[in-house]
Scaffold this motif. Structure first.
Motif, PDB file in Angstrom:
ATOM      1  N   ASP A 349       0.839  -1.199   0.000  1.00 21.52           N
ATOM      2  CA  ASP A 349       0.000   0.000   0.000  1.00 21.52           C
ATOM      3  C   ASP A 349       0.877   1.254   0.000  1.00 21.52           C
ATOM      4  O   ASP A 349       2.029   1.203   0.434  1.00 21.52           O
ATOM      5  CB  ASP A 349      -0.847  -0.025   1.280  1.00 21.52           C
ATOM      6  N   ASP A 350       0.322   2.363  -0.446  1.00 24.15           N
ATOM      7  CA  ASP A 350       1.018   3.659  -0.392  1.00 24.15           C
ATOM      8  C   ASP A 350       2.423   3.564  -0.952  1.00 24.15           C
ATOM      9  O   ASP A 350       3.351   4.186  -0.419  1.00 24.15           O
ATOM     10  CB  ASP A 350       1.094   4.182   1.055  1.00 24.15           C
ATOM     11  N   ARG A 373      -1.503   7.750  -3.578  1.00 26.22           N
ATOM     12  CA  ARG A 373      -2.296   8.782  -4.247  1.00 26.22           C
ATOM     13  C   ARG A 373      -1.623  10.151  -4.259  1.00 26.22           C
ATOM     14  O   ARG A 373      -1.985  11.009  -5.044  1.00 26.22           O
ATOM     15  CB  ARG A 373      -3.701   8.861  -3.668  1.00 26.22           C
ATOM     16  N   GLU A 406      -3.913   4.527  -6.942  1.00 25.71           N
ATOM     17  CA  GLU A 406      -5.035   4.918  -6.088  1.00 25.71           C
ATOM     18  C   GLU A 406      -5.232   6.428  -6.137  1.00 25.71           C
ATOM     19  O   GLU A 406      -4.333   7.166  -6.508  1.00 25.71           O
ATOM     20  CB  GLU A 406      -4.869   4.412  -4.654  1.00 25.71           C
TER      21      GLU A 406
HETATM   22 CA    CA Z   1      -3.177   3.591   0.087  1.00 25.83          CA
END
Ligand code: CA
Ligand code: C2E
Ligand code: CA
Length: 453
Positions: A349-350, A373, A406
């Motif tokens: 993630d991220d 994002r 994202e």
């Molecule tokens: Ca994320």
């Protein structure tokens, strides 16, 4: 010579240690604090000083006689010494005043404040247990003032003075209390304490829900969904996860919450399969927080939930972060491999916000990278962000991983990302996170736009 050395050592000891308790004395504390402040300033980190004072000690001392009072102080000192870590300093300033110094190790002032608060609460409860003095049980309580340092350009004397005034407030506000010198810290600590209490209640009352945000492939088909927790607070309304997940993480409540999230998501998958909203291959991504992942029985928990709910592990994707992996790469790989052997998928993630290097990404049994994002936001206008996105996409193709962006909000972002080779997308452009039923109708109505439109 040895005798002289002995004598010197003894003198030195007398100069820096408290005779009664063998703790550091005011002078040693002052030296160490001064040093710690300098180190903290150099590295931009913060420490905390806890000023601890027994409530009504004078009464007890007068009533029982000084030898018994001394014995109480020795026992207090022993308890403090027992609970601290090696790098902490415990000192007795005289009388019934003690100081606990937590060395400066963290850049995040709020985090240091919260840790200090937790330590102070521990001290408070530890010292309030009964004492055996001359065969009788006695109880005392303690008040504690906390000061975080450095704030501005204060020296050791200032810090001690501030800790003293925080202690004074703790006494004023009824004793057996912990108070910060910094009003903002006090406010943050009270909010956190309140949040913690409410979180426990929310868990009992099951007032959390999950929303789902679709993930869309290049053809515009929904390829999966990310489960995102929502908390409807009775007075505050919707509390965003960024506000309560960190508190849950710090207090350990995340273990129960994370478990609830996982089970609810898996139950939802089963429901979607039953209703044929999705085929057998439908996939839900679940965020896993570090503390949850590092539990020893994490692997069994995840597999146990899938088995109990009758859902294939292939339908579950766990989102972990770079920093989580970094903190213990050996353990992480072991757990990931065990889960992946049974079909669980993994996404980072991220991605791009941490410090992952290609060399160790290669070692991780991964399926997917999620481009953070923050890079997607300005990808069309900021050449740096565009370059980072390019690099990440190149990395995924080199490693044979899937890639999802994202936070896609506009058609321009989508087109740009698609041109660069990104294959999956998630963001407000398609849909915000919505309740499960709403996602159902979105899918059934075919209302998600296709990237090929
Ligand atoms: Ca994320
Ligand atoms: P995240 O994992 O990066 O989740 C994506 C966040 O981006 C979500 O915020 C989502 O609502 C938001 N988002 C989605 N599309 C867009 C977009 O186009 N533009 C913008 N500006 N934002 C978008 P949310 O739901 O507030 O969650 C925030 C964070 O809280 C999550 O970040 C995640 O780290 C954490 N979180 C949420 N649910 C859970 C959970 O069940 N467990 C754990 N451990 N953490 C969770
Ligand atoms: Ca996520």
């Amino acid at each position: 010579i040895t005798e002289r050395k002995h004598a010197e050592a003894r003198v030195e000891h007398l100069a820096y240690y408290d005779d009664l308790t063998e703790l550091a004395n005011r002078r040693l504390l002052h030296d160490r604090l001064q040093q710690e402040i300098a180190v903290a300033r150099r590295h931009g980190v913060h420490g905390a000083l806890l000023f601890i004072d027994l409530d009504q000690f004078k009464h007890l001392n007068d009533a029982l006689g000084h030898p018994v009072g001394d014995e109480l102080l020795r026992q207090v000192a022993a308890r403090l010494k027992d609970m601290v870590r090696a790098e902490d300093t415990v000192a007795r300033l005289g009388g019934d005043e003690f100081v606990l110094m937590l060395p400066a190790q963290n850049k995040d002032l709020a985090h240091v404040g919260f840790e200090a608060q937790a330590v102070a609460e521990k001290v408070r409860s530890l010292l309030s247990r009964s004492y055996n003095l001359n065969g009788h049980q006695y109880h005392v309580t303690a008040s504690i003032g906390i000061v975080l340092f450095p704030e501005n350009d204060e020296d050791a004397d200032d810090v001690l003075k501030h800790a003293d005034s925080a202690l004074y407030r703790a006494k004023e506000e009824g004793r057996n209390t912990v108070r910060f010198y910094q009003p903002s810290m006090q406010a943050a600590a009270s909010t956190r304490l309140m949040l913690e209490k409410d979180l426990r209640e929310a868990l009992e009352l099951e007032s959390f829900t999950l929303h789902y945000q679709p993930q869309v492939d290049i053809e515009g088909r929904v390829s999966g969904a990310e489960a995102l927790i929502r908390w409807q607070h009775p007075e505050r309304g919707m509390v965003p996860p960024n506000q309560f997940i960190p508190v849950a993480e710090d207090t350990g409540l995340i273990l129960e919450i994370g478990n609830w999230v996982l089970r609810s998501a898996v139950q939802q998958i089963r429901e979607w399969q039953r209703r044929k909203t999705c085929t057998g291959s439908c996939r839900v991504a679940v965020n896993v927080s570090p503390r949850q992942f590092h539990q020893t029985n994490f692997v069994d928990q995840v597999l146990g939930i899938c088995e109990e709910e009758g859902v294939a592990p292939e339908c579950v994707e766990l989102e972990i972060t770079e920093s989580m992996v970094m903190s213990n790469i050996g353990e992480t790989i072991e757990k990931m491999e065990a889960l992946r052997a049974r079909g669980i998928r993994f996404a980072i993630d991220d991605f791009g916000t941490g410090y992952s290097s290609l060399s160790y990404l290669k070692r991780l049994p991964l399926d997917m990278l999620k481009i953070d994002r923050s890079f997607v936001r300005d990808v069309v206008s900021d050449p740096n962000d565009a370059a980072i996105v390019d690099t990440i996409i190149a990395m995924t193709s080199h490693l044979g991983l899937g890639v999802i962006a994202e936070g896609v909000e506009t058609r321009e972002q989508l087109d740009f990302l698609r041109e660069r080779g990104c294959t999956h997308f998630q963001g407000f452009y398609y849909s915000p996170p919505v309740p499960a039923e709403e996602l159902d109708s979105l899918i059934q109505a075919g209302r998600l736009r296709s990237a090929r439109d």
